[in-house]
Scaffold this active site. Structure first.
Site, PDB file in Angstrom:
ATOM      1  N   SER A   7     -19.426  -0.838  -1.788  1.00  0.00           N
ATOM      2  CA  SER A   7     -18.922  -1.313  -0.506  1.00  0.00           C
ATOM      3  C   SER A   7     -17.801  -0.382  -0.068  1.00  0.00           C
ATOM      4  O   SER A   7     -17.260   0.371  -0.889  1.00  0.00           O
ATOM      5  CB  SER A   7     -18.442  -2.761  -0.599  1.00  0.00           C
ATOM      6  OG  SER A   7     -17.504  -2.918  -1.646  1.00  0.00           O
ATOM      7  N   GLU A   9     -14.218   0.303   2.590  1.00  0.00           N
ATOM      8  CA  GLU A   9     -13.172  -0.174   3.491  1.00  0.00           C
ATOM      9  C   GLU A   9     -12.916   0.861   4.574  1.00  0.00           C
ATOM     10  O   GLU A   9     -12.748   2.049   4.290  1.00  0.00           O
ATOM     11  CB  GLU A   9     -11.878  -0.440   2.725  1.00  0.00           C
ATOM     12  CG  GLU A   9     -10.749  -0.942   3.632  1.00  0.00           C
ATOM     13  CD  GLU A   9      -9.437  -1.118   2.906  1.00  0.00           C
ATOM     14  OE1 GLU A   9      -9.299  -2.144   2.202  1.00  0.00           O
ATOM     15  OE2 GLU A   9      -8.561  -0.230   3.026  1.00  0.00           O
ATOM     16  N   THR A  40      -9.679  -3.223   7.967  1.00  0.00           N
ATOM     17  CA  THR A  40      -8.321  -3.653   7.642  1.00  0.00           C
ATOM     18  C   THR A  40      -7.518  -4.054   8.879  1.00  0.00           C
ATOM     19  O   THR A  40      -7.860  -3.717  10.013  1.00  0.00           O
ATOM     20  CB  THR A  40      -7.542  -2.534   6.939  1.00  0.00           C
ATOM     21  OG1 THR A  40      -7.261  -1.502   7.882  1.00  0.00           O
ATOM     22  CG2 THR A  40      -8.317  -1.971   5.772  1.00  0.00           C
ATOM     23  N   ALA A  43      -0.300  -2.558   8.730  1.00  0.00           N
ATOM     24  CA  ALA A  43       0.867  -3.238   8.162  1.00  0.00           C
ATOM     25  C   ALA A  43       1.514  -4.114   9.219  1.00  0.00           C
ATOM     26  O   ALA A  43       1.690  -3.701  10.364  1.00  0.00           O
ATOM     27  CB  ALA A  43       1.865  -2.208   7.634  1.00  0.00           C
ATOM     28  N   ASP A 101       1.122  -7.090   4.309  1.00  0.00           N
ATOM     29  CA  ASP A 101       2.396  -6.382   4.167  1.00  0.00           C
ATOM     30  C   ASP A 101       3.319  -6.747   5.321  1.00  0.00           C
ATOM     31  O   ASP A 101       2.860  -6.991   6.443  1.00  0.00           O
ATOM     32  CB  ASP A 101       2.161  -4.871   4.167  1.00  0.00           C
ATOM     33  CG  ASP A 101       1.342  -4.410   2.976  1.00  0.00           C
ATOM     34  OD1 ASP A 101       1.510  -5.008   1.890  1.00  0.00           O
ATOM     35  OD2 ASP A 101       0.533  -3.474   3.132  1.00  0.00           O
ATOM     36  N   ALA A 146       5.596  -9.039  -8.115  1.00  0.00           N
ATOM     37  CA  ALA A 146       5.216  -9.958  -9.194  1.00  0.00           C
ATOM     38  C   ALA A 146       6.215  -9.880 -10.343  1.00  0.00           C
ATOM     39  O   ALA A 146       6.767  -8.814 -10.643  1.00  0.00           O
ATOM     40  CB  ALA A 146       3.818  -9.628  -9.707  1.00  0.00           C
ATOM     41  N   ARG A 158      -5.284 -18.747  -8.829  1.00  0.00           N
ATOM     42  CA  ARG A 158      -5.011 -19.730  -7.775  1.00  0.00           C
ATOM     43  C   ARG A 158      -5.807 -19.404  -6.517  1.00  0.00           C
ATOM     44  O   ARG A 158      -6.344 -20.316  -5.850  1.00  0.00           O
ATOM     45  CB  ARG A 158      -3.521 -19.760  -7.453  1.00  0.00           C
ATOM     46  CG  ARG A 158      -2.647 -20.406  -8.524  1.00  0.00           C
ATOM     47  CD  ARG A 158      -1.226 -20.548  -8.038  1.00  0.00           C
ATOM     48  NE  ARG A 158      -1.143 -21.440  -6.880  1.00  0.00           N
ATOM     49  CZ  ARG A 158      -0.039 -21.621  -6.160  1.00  0.00           C
ATOM     50  NH1 ARG A 158       1.071 -20.957  -6.479  1.00  0.00           N
ATOM     51  NH2 ARG A 158      -0.027 -22.447  -5.134  1.00  0.00           N
ATOM     52  N   LYS A 159      -5.900 -18.141  -6.168  1.00  0.00           N
ATOM     53  CA  LYS A 159      -6.646 -17.744  -4.963  1.00  0.00           C
ATOM     54  C   LYS A 159      -8.138 -18.018  -5.120  1.00  0.00           C
ATOM     55  O   LYS A 159      -8.790 -18.517  -4.189  1.00  0.00           O
ATOM     56  CB  LYS A 159      -6.384 -16.273  -4.647  1.00  0.00           C
ATOM     57  CG  LYS A 159      -4.957 -15.983  -4.208  1.00  0.00           C
ATOM     58  CD  LYS A 159      -4.767 -14.584  -3.677  1.00  0.00           C
ATOM     59  CE  LYS A 159      -4.789 -13.543  -4.744  1.00  0.00           C
ATOM     60  NZ  LYS A 159      -4.432 -12.189  -4.218  1.00  0.00           N
ATOM     61  N   GLN A 170      -6.681  -3.488  -6.066  1.00  0.00           N
ATOM     62  CA  GLN A 170      -5.963  -2.299  -5.645  1.00  0.00           C
ATOM     63  C   GLN A 170      -6.483  -1.124  -6.466  1.00  0.00           C
ATOM     64  O   GLN A 170      -7.028  -1.299  -7.561  1.00  0.00           O
ATOM     65  CB  GLN A 170      -4.468  -2.495  -5.885  1.00  0.00           C
ATOM     66  CG  GLN A 170      -3.573  -1.369  -5.427  1.00  0.00           C
ATOM     67  CD  GLN A 170      -3.730  -1.077  -3.952  1.00  0.00           C
ATOM     68  OE1 GLN A 170      -4.569  -0.254  -3.576  1.00  0.00           O
ATOM     69  NE2 GLN A 170      -2.948  -1.736  -3.114  1.00  0.00           N
ATOM     70  N   PHE A 210       1.066   6.236  -1.383  1.00  0.00           N
ATOM     71  CA  PHE A 210       0.388   4.939  -1.428  1.00  0.00           C
ATOM     72  C   PHE A 210       0.598   4.280  -2.794  1.00  0.00           C
ATOM     73  O   PHE A 210       0.906   3.090  -2.887  1.00  0.00           O
ATOM     74  CB  PHE A 210      -1.112   5.105  -1.181  1.00  0.00           C
ATOM     75  CG  PHE A 210      -1.478   5.404   0.247  1.00  0.00           C
ATOM     76  CD1 PHE A 210      -0.772   4.858   1.303  1.00  0.00           C
ATOM     77  CD2 PHE A 210      -2.549   6.222   0.536  1.00  0.00           C
ATOM     78  CE1 PHE A 210      -1.102   5.132   2.614  1.00  0.00           C
ATOM     79  CE2 PHE A 210      -2.892   6.508   1.843  1.00  0.00           C
ATOM     80  CZ  PHE A 210      -2.178   5.963   2.895  1.00  0.00           C
ATOM     81  N   HIS A 259     -15.817  -0.776  -4.882  1.00  0.00           N
ATOM     82  CA  HIS A 259     -15.352  -0.883  -3.500  1.00  0.00           C
ATOM     83  C   HIS A 259     -14.496   0.346  -3.195  1.00  0.00           C
ATOM     84  O   HIS A 259     -13.453   0.553  -3.824  1.00  0.00           O
ATOM     85  CB  HIS A 259     -14.532  -2.158  -3.319  1.00  0.00           C
ATOM     86  CG  HIS A 259     -14.100  -2.420  -1.906  1.00  0.00           C
ATOM     87  ND1 HIS A 259     -14.997  -2.681  -0.893  1.00  0.00           N
ATOM     88  CD2 HIS A 259     -12.859  -2.464  -1.346  1.00  0.00           C
ATOM     89  CE1 HIS A 259     -14.338  -2.886   0.238  1.00  0.00           C
ATOM     90  NE2 HIS A 259     -13.043  -2.752  -0.008  1.00  0.00           N
ATOM     91  N   ARG A 265     -12.359   8.789   6.021  1.00  0.00           N
ATOM     92  CA  ARG A 265     -12.701  10.172   5.680  1.00  0.00           C
ATOM     93  C   ARG A 265     -13.824  10.093   4.645  1.00  0.00           C
ATOM     94  O   ARG A 265     -13.556   9.914   3.453  1.00  0.00           O
ATOM     95  CB  ARG A 265     -11.483  10.922   5.150  1.00  0.00           C
ATOM     96  CG  ARG A 265     -10.371  11.052   6.179  1.00  0.00           C
ATOM     97  CD  ARG A 265      -9.218  11.893   5.677  1.00  0.00           C
ATOM     98  NE  ARG A 265      -8.156  12.004   6.663  1.00  0.00           N
ATOM     99  CZ  ARG A 265      -8.131  12.881   7.659  1.00  0.00           C
ATOM    100  NH1 ARG A 265      -9.130  13.747   7.794  1.00  0.00           N
ATOM    101  NH2 ARG A 265      -7.126  12.912   8.512  1.00  0.00           N
TER     102      ARG A 265
END
Length: 288
Positions: A7, A9, A40, A43, A101, A146, A158-159, A170, A210, A259, A265
């Site tokens: 997949s 992004e 996406t 920010a 963010d 975190a 939890r999510k 990430q 990044f 992913h 690019r």
């Protein structure tokens, strides 16, 4: 080596040049038959309307399954859920639900007084509002906010328990980072798919920024390799080889889906996918 599912992004364009680059990216990568593509927010939710427009256009004209990013930043609950309903009205029911963010210049995330305070609250509301397929973020390296690696695992659980179907991680530089995280998630009772996020490095200086911004650890050997490659113009060759090797190690370790963060690019992503046996077929559709 097993052929992985893939997949991609994308991010919404900010100008005419960016629009052409996005459509070129779609045309280059759509023949690889991705499982889905995601679009996406910027920010601080800065590209909210552009995201909505791009998602609707891709869904209508590309033949791709499109997932829209949705965040909690700088919006009320009603505004955020209204955007989700706009996606649904356009035929898009896949959502990547994120806290998001903070706007540029803010020290940290501050919830809107009438907004969602966390991604878990957003996921719960999306689950209760209809039959969205919800994906979430995950962090193999410790998220900057975190308290610990275990805190990241607990929050991911939890999510997922709130209604998400799978997690997209990430990016990271070494396969062992992902395997360690996957093992910790399994130990915590997480049994939903965790998809590694892969970042083919088009620009080393940008990638390093990044990584430092999102808490991704950069091994010393990676820094040394890119510094050496920059001296004789071998950055693309190094990036392709490094990314292909990372993906191969992940696949050998049982990973079935990848992913890719393309930054609009597509060339390195395409080259890596083809090296993994993901070859192009006829394009799914022409983007109008």
């Amino acid at each position: 080596m097993t052929r992985p599912e893939i997949s991609f992004e994308f991010f919404p364009p900010r100008n005419i040049e960016g629009t052409f680059r996005l459509w070129d990216t779609v045309q280059t990568l759509s023949p690889l038959r991705p499982r889905f593509v995601s679009v996406t927010y910027g920010a601080g939710g800065t590209t909210r309307e552009l995201t909505r427009e791009v998602v609707a256009t891709l869904h209508k004209h590309s033949g791709l399954k499109v997932a829209a990013h949705l965040t909690c930043v700088d919006a009320t609950r009603d505004e955020t859920l209204a955007i989700a309903e706009q996606f649904r009205a356009a035929g898009v029911t896949d959502i990547v639900a994120l806290r998001g963010d903070p706007p540029k210049g803010d020290a940290g995330f501050t919830a809107h007084p009438d907004g969602f305070a966390s991604s878990v609250e957003l996921i719960t509301a999306l689950r209760d509002s209809g039959d969205f397929n919800i994906r979430v973020g995950a962090y193999p390296d410790i998220h900057p906010e975190a308290a610990s690696a275990q805190a990241d695992v607990d929050w991911l659980k939890r999510k997922l328990d709130a209604g998400a179907s799978e997690a997209l991680t990430q990016f990271f530089f070494e396969a062992e980072t992902f395997f360690r995280f996957r093992d910790a998630c399994a130990k915590a009772g997480i049994d939903k798919p965790i998809i590694p996020g892969i970042f083919p490095i088009e620009n080393w200086k940008g990638a390093r920024r990044f990584a430092e911004g999102c808490g991704t650890k950069i091994p010393g050997w990676v820094i040394e390799a890119f510094e050496a490659a920059e001296k004789d113009g071998r950055q693309d060759l190094l990036a392709t080889a490094m990314c292909t090797e990372l993906c191969s190690e992940l696949i050998d370790g049982g990973v079935e889906q990848l992913h890719f963060y393309t930054l609009n690019r597509p060339e390195l992503t395409r080259d890596v996918c083809e090296a993994l046996g993901v070859t192009a077929t006829a394009p799914l559709g022409a983007v109008a």
